[in-house]
Motif scaffolding. Structure first.
Motif, PDB file in Angstrom:
ATOM      1  N   ILE A 173      22.960   5.468  56.223  1.00  0.00           N
ATOM      2  CA  ILE A 173      21.922   5.948  55.481  1.00  0.00           C
ATOM      3  C   ILE A 173      22.607   7.613  55.079  1.00  0.00           C
ATOM      4  CG2 ILE A 173      19.726   7.036  55.555  1.00  0.00           C
ATOM      5  CD1 ILE A 173      18.817   4.749  57.519  1.00  0.00           C
ATOM      6  N   LYS A 174      23.262   8.152  56.016  1.00  0.00           N
ATOM      7  CA  LYS A 174      23.657   9.640  55.742  1.00  0.00           C
ATOM      8  C   LYS A 174      24.950   9.243  54.563  1.00  0.00           C
ATOM      9  CE  LYS A 174      23.071  11.307  60.260  1.00  0.00           C
ATOM     10  NZ  LYS A 174      23.526  11.890  61.646  1.00  0.00           N
ATOM     11  N   ALA A 175      25.652   8.275  54.823  1.00  0.00           N
ATOM     12  CA  ALA A 175      26.565   8.231  53.664  1.00  0.00           C
ATOM     13  C   ALA A 175      26.207   7.661  52.412  1.00  0.00           C
ATOM     14  CB  ALA A 175      27.818   6.801  54.203  1.00  0.00           C
ATOM     15  N   ALA A 176      24.976   7.190  52.458  1.00  0.00           N
ATOM     16  CA  ALA A 176      24.561   6.742  51.115  1.00  0.00           C
ATOM     17  C   ALA A 176      23.724   7.985  50.508  1.00  0.00           C
ATOM     18  CB  ALA A 176      23.439   5.883  51.350  1.00  0.00           C
ATOM     19  N   ALA A 177      23.341   9.024  51.347  1.00  0.00           N
ATOM     20  CA  ALA A 177      22.592  10.046  50.561  1.00  0.00           C
ATOM     21  C   ALA A 177      23.240  10.730  49.344  1.00  0.00           C
ATOM     22  CB  ALA A 177      22.545  11.491  51.783  1.00  0.00           C
ATOM     23  N   ASP A 178      24.499  10.870  49.201  1.00  0.00           N
ATOM     24  CA  ASP A 178      25.234  11.434  47.980  1.00  0.00           C
ATOM     25  C   ASP A 178      24.925  10.137  46.879  1.00  0.00           C
ATOM     26  OD1 ASP A 178      25.794  13.352  49.516  1.00  0.00           O
ATOM     27  OD2 ASP A 178      27.831  12.544  50.003  1.00  0.00           O
ATOM     28  N   LYS A 179      24.687   8.981  47.044  1.00  0.00           N
ATOM     29  CA  LYS A 179      24.667   8.113  46.193  1.00  0.00           C
ATOM     30  C   LYS A 179      23.374   7.903  45.394  1.00  0.00           C
ATOM     31  CE  LYS A 179      28.516   5.726  48.323  1.00  0.00           C
ATOM     32  NZ  LYS A 179      29.119   4.470  48.501  1.00  0.00           N
ATOM     33  N   GLY A 180      22.377   8.476  45.622  1.00  0.00           N
ATOM     34  CA  GLY A 180      21.362   8.475  45.226  1.00  0.00           C
ATOM     35  C   GLY A 180      20.142   7.580  45.928  1.00  0.00           C
ATOM     36  N   PRO A 181      18.706   7.750  45.402  1.00  0.00           N
ATOM     37  CA  PRO A 181      17.516   7.114  46.182  1.00  0.00           C
ATOM     38  C   PRO A 181      17.526   5.616  46.294  1.00  0.00           C
ATOM     39  CG  PRO A 181      16.977   8.009  43.948  1.00  0.00           C
ATOM     40  CD  PRO A 181      18.303   8.292  44.226  1.00  0.00           C
ATOM     41  N   LYS A 182      18.165   4.798  45.404  1.00  0.00           N
ATOM     42  CA  LYS A 182      18.256   3.409  45.589  1.00  0.00           C
ATOM     43  C   LYS A 182      19.209   3.187  46.696  1.00  0.00           C
ATOM     44  CE  LYS A 182      17.086   1.937  41.004  1.00  0.00           C
ATOM     45  NZ  LYS A 182      17.550   1.211  39.938  1.00  0.00           N
ATOM     46  N   ALA A 183      20.325   3.694  46.774  1.00  0.00           N
ATOM     47  CA  ALA A 183      21.292   3.438  47.775  1.00  0.00           C
ATOM     48  C   ALA A 183      20.623   3.799  49.393  1.00  0.00           C
ATOM     49  CB  ALA A 183      22.467   4.135  47.484  1.00  0.00           C
ATOM     50  N   ILE A 184      19.842   4.893  49.112  1.00  0.00           N
ATOM     51  CA  ILE A 184      19.251   5.388  50.505  1.00  0.00           C
ATOM     52  C   ILE A 184      18.196   4.297  50.884  1.00  0.00           C
ATOM     53  CG2 ILE A 184      17.646   7.224  51.506  1.00  0.00           C
ATOM     54  CD1 ILE A 184      19.221   9.136  49.522  1.00  0.00           C
ATOM     55  N   GLN A 185      17.535   4.029  49.815  1.00  0.00           N
ATOM     56  CA  GLN A 185      16.532   2.909  50.135  1.00  0.00           C
ATOM     57  C   GLN A 185      16.873   1.693  50.563  1.00  0.00           C
ATOM     58  OE1 GLN A 185      12.964   3.340  50.358  1.00  0.00           O
ATOM     59  NE2 GLN A 185      13.090   1.489  51.239  1.00  0.00           N
ATOM     60  N   ALA A 186      18.171   1.208  50.154  1.00  0.00           N
ATOM     61  CA  ALA A 186      18.901  -0.053  50.431  1.00  0.00           C
ATOM     62  C   ALA A 186      19.204  -0.019  51.953  1.00  0.00           C
ATOM     63  CB  ALA A 186      20.122  -0.392  49.499  1.00  0.00           C
ATOM     64  N   ALA A 187      19.937   1.134  51.976  1.00  0.00           N
ATOM     65  CA  ALA A 187      20.432   1.432  53.688  1.00  0.00           C
ATOM     66  C   ALA A 187      19.399   1.597  54.558  1.00  0.00           C
ATOM     67  CB  ALA A 187      21.403   2.861  53.365  1.00  0.00           C
ATOM     68  N   SER A 188      18.226   2.143  54.195  1.00  0.00           N
ATOM     69  CA  SER A 188      17.177   2.316  55.211  1.00  0.00           C
ATOM     70  C   SER A 188      16.540   0.802  55.326  1.00  0.00           C
ATOM     71  CB  SER A 188      16.092   3.205  54.511  1.00  0.00           C
ATOM     72  OG  SER A 188      16.664   4.490  54.470  1.00  0.00           O
TER      73      SER A 188
ATOM     74  N   ARG B 238      25.447  -5.943  70.805  1.00  0.00           N
ATOM     75  CA  ARG B 238      25.994  -6.200  69.432  1.00  0.00           C
ATOM     76  C   ARG B 238      24.990  -5.714  68.311  1.00  0.00           C
ATOM     77  NH1 ARG B 238      28.332 -10.945  71.412  1.00  0.00           N
ATOM     78  NH2 ARG B 238      26.717 -12.140  70.611  1.00  0.00           N
ATOM     79  N   ALA B 239      23.573  -6.120  68.796  1.00  0.00           N
ATOM     80  CA  ALA B 239      22.601  -5.718  67.763  1.00  0.00           C
ATOM     81  C   ALA B 239      22.277  -4.298  67.628  1.00  0.00           C
ATOM     82  CB  ALA B 239      21.530  -6.628  67.993  1.00  0.00           C
ATOM     83  N   GLN B 240      22.524  -3.832  68.882  1.00  0.00           N
ATOM     84  CA  GLN B 240      22.265  -2.207  69.195  1.00  0.00           C
ATOM     85  C   GLN B 240      23.151  -1.474  68.507  1.00  0.00           C
ATOM     86  OE1 GLN B 240      22.682  -0.883  73.329  1.00  0.00           O
ATOM     87  NE2 GLN B 240      21.031   0.836  72.723  1.00  0.00           N
ATOM     88  N   ALA B 241      24.644  -1.812  68.611  1.00  0.00           N
ATOM     89  CA  ALA B 241      25.680  -1.328  67.797  1.00  0.00           C
ATOM     90  C   ALA B 241      25.810  -1.357  66.344  1.00  0.00           C
ATOM     91  CB  ALA B 241      27.172  -1.902  68.281  1.00  0.00           C
ATOM     92  N   ASP B 242      25.043  -2.524  65.969  1.00  0.00           N
ATOM     93  CA  ASP B 242      24.962  -2.860  64.312  1.00  0.00           C
ATOM     94  C   ASP B 242      23.966  -1.916  64.041  1.00  0.00           C
ATOM     95  OD1 ASP B 242      25.472  -4.075  62.019  1.00  0.00           O
ATOM     96  OD2 ASP B 242      23.481  -5.245  62.473  1.00  0.00           O
ATOM     97  N   ALA B 243      22.615  -1.736  64.829  1.00  0.00           N
ATOM     98  CA  ALA B 243      21.720  -0.833  64.159  1.00  0.00           C
ATOM     99  C   ALA B 243      21.888   0.306  64.213  1.00  0.00           C
ATOM    100  CB  ALA B 243      20.563  -1.077  65.118  1.00  0.00           C
ATOM    101  N   THR B 244      22.811   0.958  65.065  1.00  0.00           N
ATOM    102  CA  THR B 244      23.166   2.496  65.227  1.00  0.00           C
ATOM    103  C   THR B 244      24.275   2.845  64.040  1.00  0.00           C
ATOM    104  OG1 THR B 244      23.295   2.469  67.583  1.00  0.00           O
ATOM    105  CG2 THR B 244      24.666   3.946  66.514  1.00  0.00           C
ATOM    106  N   HIS B 245      25.158   1.813  63.879  1.00  0.00           N
ATOM    107  CA  HIS B 245      26.043   1.665  62.432  1.00  0.00           C
ATOM    108  C   HIS B 245      25.227   1.795  61.218  1.00  0.00           C
ATOM    109  CE1 HIS B 245      29.406   1.080  59.749  1.00  0.00           C
ATOM    110  NE2 HIS B 245      28.669  -0.034  59.485  1.00  0.00           N
ATOM    111  N   LYS B 246      24.399   0.924  60.942  1.00  0.00           N
ATOM    112  CA  LYS B 246      23.435   0.923  59.874  1.00  0.00           C
ATOM    113  C   LYS B 246      22.585   2.178  59.786  1.00  0.00           C
ATOM    114  CE  LYS B 246      24.375  -3.489  59.063  1.00  0.00           C
ATOM    115  NZ  LYS B 246      24.904  -4.393  58.221  1.00  0.00           N
ATOM    116  N   PHE B 247      22.133   2.896  60.444  1.00  0.00           N
ATOM    117  CA  PHE B 247      21.543   4.265  60.699  1.00  0.00           C
ATOM    118  C   PHE B 247      22.371   5.130  60.223  1.00  0.00           C
ATOM    119  CE2 PHE B 247      18.103   2.232  63.178  1.00  0.00           C
ATOM    120  CZ  PHE B 247      17.026   2.553  62.338  1.00  0.00           C
ATOM    121  N   GLY B 248      23.670   4.990  60.431  1.00  0.00           N
ATOM    122  CA  GLY B 248      24.656   5.921  60.035  1.00  0.00           C
ATOM    123  C   GLY B 248      25.273   5.786  58.882  1.00  0.00           C
TER     124      GLY B 248
END
Length: 69
Positions: A28-43, A16-26
Motif C-alpha cells: 500500500i505504501k509503495a502504491a501511494a505514489d501511483k494514485g488512488p486506484k493503485a492504492i485502492q487495489a493494494a488495499s 505463510r498467510a501472515q507473511a503474505d498479509a504483512t507484505h500486502k500491507f507494505g
C-alpha cells in the motif's frame, strides 16, 4: 493423518498467510505514489490477505492453538 502433523501444517499455512498479509500491507505504501486506484487495489488485496490470515487463526483457535499477532 496424525493430529500433530495436521496442526503443524495448519500453523505453517497460517505463518505463510501472515507473511503474505504483512507484505500486502507494505505494498500500500509503495502504491501511494501511483494514485488512488493503485492504492485502492493494494488495499483490497491486503484486506483479502488479512481475511485469509484471520481465517487460519480462527481454525487454529478451534484446535486450541493460540497464535500471536
Amino acid at each position: 493423518m496424525n493430529p500433530s502433523i495436521a496442526h503443524a501444517e495448519l500453523i505453517a499455512t497460517y505463518k505463510r498467510a501472515q507473511a503474505d498479509a504483512t507484505h500486502k500491507f507494505g505494498l500500500i505504501k509503495a502504491a501511494a505514489d501511483k494514485g488512488p486506484k493503485a492504492i485502492q487495489a493494494a488495499s483490497d488485496t491486503a484486506a483479502k490477505a488479512a481475511k485469509r490470515r484471520d481465517s487460519f487463526a480462527k481454525k487454529l483457535g478451534r484446535l486450541g492453538v493460540r497464535v500471536e499477532d
